[in-house]
Design a protein around this motif. Structure first.
Motif, mmCIF file in Angstrom:
data_model
loop_
_atom_site.group_PDB
_atom_site.id
_atom_site.type_symbol
_atom_site.label_atom_id
_atom_site.label_comp_id
_atom_site.label_asym_id
_atom_site.label_seq_id
_atom_site.Cartn_x
_atom_site.Cartn_y
_atom_site.Cartn_z
ATOM 1 N N MET A 1 45.407 -5.215 75.067
ATOM 2 C CA MET A 1 45.959 -4.079 75.776
ATOM 3 C C MET A 1 47.479 -4.187 75.785
ATOM 4 S SD MET A 1 45.449 -2.869 79.709
ATOM 5 C CE MET A 1 44.083 -1.778 79.437
ATOM 6 N N LYS A 2 48.136 -3.077 75.720
ATOM 7 C CA LYS A 2 49.579 -3.008 75.725
ATOM 8 C C LYS A 2 50.108 -3.199 77.145
ATOM 9 C CE LYS A 2 53.192 0.013 74.001
ATOM 10 N NZ LYS A 2 53.487 1.293 73.397
ATOM 11 N N ALA A 3 51.194 -3.926 77.284
ATOM 12 C CA ALA A 3 51.790 -4.167 78.599
ATOM 13 C C ALA A 3 52.310 -2.858 79.181
ATOM 14 C CB ALA A 3 52.922 -5.167 78.486
ATOM 15 N N LEU A 4 52.055 -2.672 80.464
ATOM 16 C CA LEU A 4 52.547 -1.503 81.173
ATOM 17 C C LEU A 4 53.778 -1.893 81.970
ATOM 18 C CD1 LEU A 4 49.126 -0.130 82.430
ATOM 19 C CD2 LEU A 4 50.483 0.713 80.528
ATOM 20 N N LYS A 5 54.662 -0.931 82.181
ATOM 21 C CA LYS A 5 55.937 -1.168 82.837
ATOM 22 C C LYS A 5 55.953 -0.396 84.151
ATOM 23 C CE LYS A 5 60.640 -1.435 81.155
ATOM 24 N NZ LYS A 5 61.528 -1.002 80.084
ATOM 25 N N TYR A 6 56.276 -1.085 85.261
ATOM 26 C CA TYR A 6 56.286 -0.487 86.587
ATOM 27 C C TYR A 6 57.654 -0.686 87.230
ATOM 28 C CZ TYR A 6 51.220 -0.837 86.039
ATOM 29 O OH TYR A 6 49.936 -0.744 85.579
ATOM 30 N N GLU A 7 58.145 0.346 87.907
ATOM 31 C CA GLU A 7 59.409 0.231 88.633
ATOM 32 C C GLU A 7 59.177 -0.528 89.938
ATOM 33 O OE1 GLU A 7 63.028 2.964 90.421
ATOM 34 O OE2 GLU A 7 61.346 3.939 89.422
ATOM 35 N N VAL A 8 60.091 -1.432 90.274
ATOM 36 C CA VAL A 8 59.993 -2.226 91.493
ATOM 37 C C VAL A 8 60.585 -1.427 92.660
ATOM 38 C CG1 VAL A 8 60.715 -4.363 92.632
ATOM 39 C CG2 VAL A 8 60.100 -4.382 90.208
ATOM 40 N N LEU A 9 59.789 -1.276 93.733
ATOM 41 C CA LEU A 9 60.216 -0.541 94.920
ATOM 42 C C LEU A 9 60.669 -1.465 96.045
ATOM 43 C CD1 LEU A 9 57.367 2.120 95.148
ATOM 44 C CD2 LEU A 9 59.654 2.394 94.167
ATOM 45 N N LYS A 10 60.152 -2.689 96.050
ATOM 46 C CA LYS A 10 60.455 -3.655 97.095
ATOM 47 C C LYS A 10 60.599 -5.029 96.431
ATOM 48 C CE LYS A 10 57.219 -4.444 100.306
ATOM 49 N NZ LYS A 10 56.351 -4.227 101.472
ATOM 50 N N GLU A 11 61.684 -5.725 96.734
ATOM 51 C CA GLU A 11 61.944 -7.018 96.112
ATOM 52 C C GLU A 11 60.809 -8.002 96.382
ATOM 53 O OE1 GLU A 11 65.194 -10.174 97.219
ATOM 54 O OE2 GLU A 11 66.119 -8.577 96.023
ATOM 55 N N PHE A 12 60.439 -8.773 95.351
ATOM 56 C CA PHE A 12 59.395 -9.782 95.512
ATOM 57 C C PHE A 12 59.549 -10.879 94.469
ATOM 58 C CE2 PHE A 12 57.611 -7.009 92.299
ATOM 59 C CZ PHE A 12 56.832 -7.812 91.490
ATOM 60 N N ILE A 13 58.920 -12.009 94.752
ATOM 61 C CA ILE A 13 58.831 -13.112 93.799
ATOM 62 C C ILE A 13 57.383 -13.162 93.339
ATOM 63 C CG2 ILE A 13 58.985 -15.607 93.465
ATOM 64 C CD1 ILE A 13 61.205 -15.606 95.587
ATOM 65 N N CYS A 14 57.177 -13.095 92.042
ATOM 66 C CA CYS A 14 55.840 -13.098 91.476
ATOM 67 C C CYS A 14 55.178 -14.447 91.713
ATOM 68 C CB CYS A 14 55.891 -12.787 89.983
ATOM 69 S SG CYS A 14 54.263 -12.753 89.208
ATOM 70 N N LYS A 15 53.965 -14.419 92.291
ATOM 71 C CA LYS A 15 53.254 -15.668 92.576
ATOM 72 C C LYS A 15 52.781 -16.364 91.302
ATOM 73 C CE LYS A 15 48.648 -13.671 93.232
ATOM 74 N NZ LYS A 15 47.570 -13.468 94.182
ATOM 75 N N ASN A 16 52.666 -15.623 90.215
ATOM 76 C CA ASN A 16 52.189 -16.206 88.959
ATOM 77 C C ASN A 16 53.297 -16.852 88.132
ATOM 78 O OD1 ASN A 16 49.623 -15.261 89.629
ATOM 79 N ND2 ASN A 16 49.878 -13.379 88.474
ATOM 80 N N THR A 17 54.489 -16.250 88.175
ATOM 81 C CA THR A 17 55.582 -16.725 87.316
ATOM 82 C C THR A 17 56.781 -17.256 88.089
ATOM 83 O OG1 THR A 17 56.637 -14.553 87.233
ATOM 84 C CG2 THR A 17 54.967 -15.033 85.541
ATOM 85 N N SER A 18 56.844 -17.004 89.387
ATOM 86 C CA SER A 18 57.982 -17.358 90.255
ATOM 87 C C SER A 18 59.252 -16.593 89.890
ATOM 88 C CB SER A 18 58.257 -18.870 90.235
ATOM 89 O OG SER A 18 57.135 -19.564 90.734
#
Length: 58
Positions: A1-18
């Motif tokens: 599947m092709k990667a989808l791109k999402y706009e960030v609305l609220k700052e966060f740190i990804c739990k999977n990649t940090s």
């Protein structure tokens, strides 16, 4: 599947990649479940997904 791109609305740190994602940046993933989780928590802007093609009636 092709990667989808999402706009960030609220700052966060990804739990999977940090990785830190700031407001206005973009989060790319091919994991729809992870994207849905972040959307439901208000971190990502929901986007319309292309409709799946239906099998042609014979």
């Amino acid at each position: 599947m092709k990667a989808l791109k999402y706009e960030v609305l609220k700052e966060f740190i990804c739990k999977n990649t940090s990785d830190l994602y700031r407001i206005g940046s973009f989060y790319e993933t091919d994991d729809i479940n992870r994207a849905d989780e972040l959307i439901s928590k208000g971190f990502l802007k929901e986007q319309k997904r292309p409709a799946r093609k239906k099998a042609a009636d014979k």
